[in-house]
Design a protein around this motif. Structure first.
Motif, mmCIF file in Angstrom:
data_model
loop_
_atom_site.group_PDB
_atom_site.id
_atom_site.type_symbol
_atom_site.label_atom_id
_atom_site.label_comp_id
_atom_site.label_asym_id
_atom_site.label_seq_id
_atom_site.Cartn_x
_atom_site.Cartn_y
_atom_site.Cartn_z
ATOM 1 N N LYS A 181 50.858 112.778 12.734
ATOM 2 C CA LYS A 181 51.708 111.973 11.857
ATOM 3 C C LYS A 181 53.171 112.412 11.981
ATOM 4 O O LYS A 181 54.081 111.594 12.120
ATOM 5 N N ASN A 219 54.497 113.863 14.447
ATOM 6 C CA ASN A 219 54.989 113.457 15.758
ATOM 7 C C ASN A 219 55.477 112.023 15.764
ATOM 8 O O ASN A 219 56.496 111.702 16.366
ATOM 9 N N ILE A 220 54.733 111.144 15.099
ATOM 10 C CA ILE A 220 55.125 109.740 15.042
ATOM 11 C C ILE A 220 56.468 109.610 14.321
ATOM 12 O O ILE A 220 57.364 108.901 14.772
ATOM 13 N N HIS A 221 56.597 110.340 13.214
ATOM 14 C CA HIS A 221 57.868 110.293 12.486
ATOM 15 C C HIS A 221 59.021 110.798 13.349
ATOM 16 O O HIS A 221 60.101 110.219 13.361
ATOM 17 N N GLU A 226 60.147 108.235 15.780
ATOM 18 C CA GLU A 226 60.953 107.178 15.159
ATOM 19 C C GLU A 226 62.364 107.676 14.895
ATOM 20 O O GLU A 226 63.336 106.971 15.130
ATOM 21 N N VAL A 271 50.783 98.239 16.410
ATOM 22 C CA VAL A 271 51.828 99.270 16.381
ATOM 23 C C VAL A 271 52.939 98.858 17.347
ATOM 24 O O VAL A 271 52.729 98.028 18.230
ATOM 25 N N LEU A 282 55.059 103.460 20.346
ATOM 26 C CA LEU A 282 53.994 104.319 19.840
ATOM 27 C C LEU A 282 52.713 104.119 20.645
ATOM 28 O O LEU A 282 52.027 105.079 21.014
ATOM 29 N N ASN A 318 52.859 106.087 23.814
ATOM 30 C CA ASN A 318 52.724 107.524 23.598
ATOM 31 C C ASN A 318 51.281 107.904 23.311
ATOM 32 O O ASN A 318 50.741 108.857 23.875
ATOM 33 N N LEU A 319 50.629 107.119 22.457
ATOM 34 C CA LEU A 319 49.224 107.393 22.124
ATOM 35 C C LEU A 319 48.352 107.239 23.364
ATOM 36 O O LEU A 319 47.438 108.021 23.612
ATOM 37 N N SER A 340 59.496 108.528 24.354
ATOM 38 C CA SER A 340 58.608 109.503 23.742
ATOM 39 C C SER A 340 57.457 109.801 24.671
ATOM 40 O O SER A 340 56.302 109.861 24.279
#
Lengths: 218, 186, 196, 210
Positions: free
Chosen positions: A69, A71-73, A76, B44, B48, B51-52, C145
């Motif tokens: 979580k 990491n996602i933040h 962003e 999503v 993201l 990345n996932l 990322s």
């Protein structure tokens, strides 16, 4: 405009969501990138966004390493920070490119009119001018004959060219926008800009629409 | 604008993924995501999803239009019409590249899709050049460019704007001079 | 013809269209300033003569020399200004510490200008959005990322990545790192992006 | 792109020069055939073919554009500037027939720039000159665009050699756009050291070899 960015409309201040704030930042970024002149500053947006990021970063301090979580933040935040940095860079680049003209415009601004520069940008622009003039003087101008020791930066540094063309996307329908036909001054004509439509035209004609947010540059 | 910046904007587009992990709702600044449950599709942003995917935490479901039959239809339409036809995604080129480069194993007939999208792109770029040429030739002051995508504009932006700028200046020459002479041109 | 030396300065920069900074041409500047001095003195004496003896036929010559003076002024000013634009670029490409071989190409006043520019920029960046500020010389490219493979071209010491892990950047070592973290080091030539 | 941090002052194009533009300074160094309509005392040494103290009235000599602009006055004739051949009727006809056949680099290389600057000097031909350079630009545009949007090859390089300075700048801009797109399209947008850093490193190596 009535949102967190306009400091002169306190009475009808609307609350906007963080998501809307990010949309506004991205729009300001692209407008600044594509407009030939420096636009009115949006320091309220910048401040709100930085507050959001700061708040989020604080929360992340408590997160465990490798937490998905968190990491996602972080991803962003990186994305938002890029837009923020690139936006501020675009402005600084224009300030450096047009500094005498921008400072002149600020000087002749009426009391109460919105400023194009933030206080910090204004300091930067003035320092840039002083630094550059002092350099020119020390290295060369003061060694020149008396009648050549002065140089008018306003005449020497080129002005922004408002007649440049831009691509734009219409957010609010506009009627009767005047287009000057290049081949014939007599053949001016008007166009309607439908919501959602895209156009290529001269910046000067639509500059007020960029300022009001009725169109966005792309 | 650098193409990587256009791609950056494309990465905000939403795409469906099938996660293999579970996670509560994530409250991002730009909006909420999730919750994530193994095997249950969820939308999503592309940044993201990629990345996932790279960390093997999901499978990406290709957008509906990323399909050989649909793209063939679009290609025919694009070839038939003189104007730019409406395209299913304003980021069709970027999304194709991103998803095919990082999640090709989730996209059936990836190679065919790559070729089709490239064909569509080439057809549209050829049209774009034709319209630029006629814009300059007619010395137009306004063009409506519906359905043109940002990446398409971007490949020719500097060239086109500089050319128009030159033409504008040369046009000004033709008009009887009114501008005050500059005194510093020595 | 006059002003040839001055245009030579301009050509010198124009040849390096990519923005590199050639050595400051002190000698060239001095020669132009000397030519200006001579032109000015000749004009002074001709102006006096024209006034005292009513020799108005000298006016075209005086005007001609004045044009040359202005031309020389423009060339020197443009030379200096263009150099500033190159020096500014160095701040953005290299960061605030310049390699010696580049500093070597700058005159003392240019170093002053550079230092002042650095200071103004730092002040500005510190002031953005209240406390802490924002380093806008970072994040020059959109973040990806994603992870990339990099090779270390020189010893750089310890390096912290975003989840708090610390790794050692040793010459010739290879790492799998978040792309955005490497951007600056790749631009500086410390890391190299390895394409498999 | 943000990383290209050196942003030189662009040329003015058209009638106005940009004071700080290196391109414009070199353009205004172009020489023009002139006829002096007054005597220039004490400047005889500037005129190579004679060894008199003064330059006499009526002397024909070449002057850089900046001198011609500086001395030119509409009311009092100090000097008359002749239109360079490439802007005269003969060549205008050639351009009118097919602007693409002309080697504008050989004829220029500042065909558009100098042509625009010539409009500072009064001449009944000015409207035709202005019209001719505009039409030349429009007439040659398609080829410049098409070649700049294709991979660089021997055909393109032959074409580029025949472009005027302004056209070359446009061509380069077109190629930059194309190259940036193709680099992106090829995929993994390779991160590289800054161009300035690489060039300086090269030069450092070259210096060491001396």
């Amino acid at each position: 405009m009535s949102d967190c960015q306009s400091d002169h409309s306190d009475e009808n201040e609307d609350v906007i969501t963080p998501a809307e704030l990010i949309v506004k930042l991205e729009e300001a970024w692209l407008n600044e990138k594509f407009s030939p002149e420096l636009l009115e500053h949006k320091s309220e947006i910048v401040e709100c966004v930085m507050e959001q990021i700061g708040h989020m970063e604080e929360n992340l301090q408590r997160a465990k390493k490798g937490d998905i979580k968190a990491n996602i933040h972080r991803m962003e935040i990186d994305r938002i920070r890029f837009v923020l940095n690139s936006y501020l860079r675009s402005r600084l680049q224009k300030i450096e490119k047009f500094f005498p003209h921008i400072l002149e415009k600020e000087k002749s601004r009426e009391e109460g009119d919105p400023s194009f520069l933030t206080a910090e940008e204004s300091v930067f622009a003035r320092e840039y001018l002083a630094n550059t003039e002092s350099y020119m003087n020390k290295v060369a101008l003061k060694h020149m004959p008396p009648n050549l020791q002065h140089m008018d930066m306003l005449k020497a540094v080129p002005k922004p060219c408002l007649d440049t063309f831009v691509f734009l996307n219409v957010k609010e329908r506009q009627e009767n926008i005047l287009v000057e036909h290049e081949t014939d001054d007599q053949r001016e004509y008007v166009v309607d800009l439908e919501r959602g439509s895209q156009h290529l035209m001269c910046y000067r004609t639509i500059a007020p629409l960029v300022a009001s947010g009725a169109v966005k540059l792309m | 604008m650098d193409p990587s910046e256009v791609e950056f904007l494309a990465e905000k587009e939403m795409v469906k993924i099938i996660p293999n992990f579970s996670l509560d709702k994530v409250y991002l600044i730009g909006g909420d995501l999730g919750p994530f449950n193994p095997g249950l599709p969820v939308e999503v942003p592309v940044w993201l999803a990629l990345n996932l995917k790279q960390r093997q935490k999901c499978r990406i479901v290709p957008p509906e239009w990323m399909d050989v039959e649909k793209l063939e239809e679009i290609r025919e339409q694009e070839r038939k019409e003189d104007t730019f036809t409406p395209i299913p995604s304003p980021y069709y080129m970027e999304l194709t590249k991103l998803l095919l480069n990082h999640a090709a194993d989730n996209i059936p007939k990836a190679d065919e899709i790559r070729t089709l999208v490239k064909d569509i792109w080439d057809t549209r770029i050829a049209k774009l050049r034709l319209s630029i040429d006629s814009f300059i030739n007619q010395q137009e002051a306004h063009a409506k460019l519906d359905n043109l995508t940002l990446m398409e504009i971007n490949t020719t932006r500097s060239f086109l704007l500089d050319s128009l700028n030159c033409m504008y200046k040369l046009r000004t020459n033709v008009q009887p001079s009114t501008a005050a002479e500059k005194t510093m041109d020595y | 013809m006059f002003c040839e030396k001055a245009v030579e300065l301009i050509r010198e920069l124009h040849r390096m269209g990519d923005g590199q900074l050639p050595a400051f041409n002190e000698d060239g500047i001095r020669q132009v300033l000397e030519e200006m001095k001579a032109l000015y003195e000749q004009n002074q004496s001709d102006v006096n003569e024209a006034k005292a003896e009513g020799r108005s036929e000298l006016i075209p010559t005086i005007k001609f020399r004045h044009c040359c003076l202005l031309r020389n002024q423009r060339c020197i000013a443009a030379y200096l200004y263009d150099r500033l634009l190159r020096i500014r670029a160095l701040r953005w490409e290299y960061g605030s510490v310049l390699p010696t071989n580049i500093r070597f190409h700058m005159c003392a006043e240019e170093l002053d200008w550079f230092n002042q520019y650095k200071k103004s920029l730092a002040t500005y960046m510190r002031s953005i959005g209240g406390d802490g500020g924002l380093d806008i010389t970072q994040d020059m490219k959109p973040p990806k990322s994603l992870y990339i493979e990099v090779r270390c071209l020189k010893d750089h010491g310890e390096f912290e990545i975003d989840d708090g892990t610390v790794i050692l950047l040793k010459k010739n070592s290879q790492h799998f790192l978040p792309r955005w973290k490497c951007e600056q080091l790749i631009r500086q030539g410390v890391l190299e992006h390895v394409i498999s | 792109m943000d990383t290209q941090s050196y942003l030189p002052v662009p040329p003015g194009v058209g009638k106005e020069e940009n004071f700080f533009s290196l391109d414009d300074i070199l353009l205004s160094h172009e020489r023009l055939p002139c006829r002096l309509e007054t005597k220039f005392p004490r400047l005889g040494f500037l005129e190579k073919s004679s060894d008199t103290r003064d330059i006499p009235e009526g002397t024909k000599m070449e002057m850089p554009l900046w001198v011609a602009k500086g001395l030119y006055e509409q009311k009092r004739r100090v000097l008359a500037v002749e239109l360079p051949k490439v802007y005269r009727e003969g060549w205008r006809t050639v351009f009118g027939a097919d602007p693409n056949v002309v080697d504008l680099h050989k004829m220029g290389p500042y065909y558009y720039g100098l042509g625009s600057q010539m409009l500072h000097f009064d001449s009944p031909e000015n409207p035709d000159v202005a019209q001719a350079i505009l039409q030349t630009f429009i007439g040659r545009f398609r080829r410049i665009m098409d070649s700049s949007q294709n991979a660089y090859d021997s055909d393109t390089s032959a074409l580029v050699e025949r472009l005027d300075c302004l056209e070359r700048a446009l061509f380069r801009e077109g190629q930059n756009g194309l190259n940036a797109f193709q680099r992106w399209e090829k995929g993994h947008a390779h991160l590289t050291a800054s161009n300035l850093v690489i060039n300086y490193r090269k030069r450092k190596l070259a210096d060491m070899n001396v």
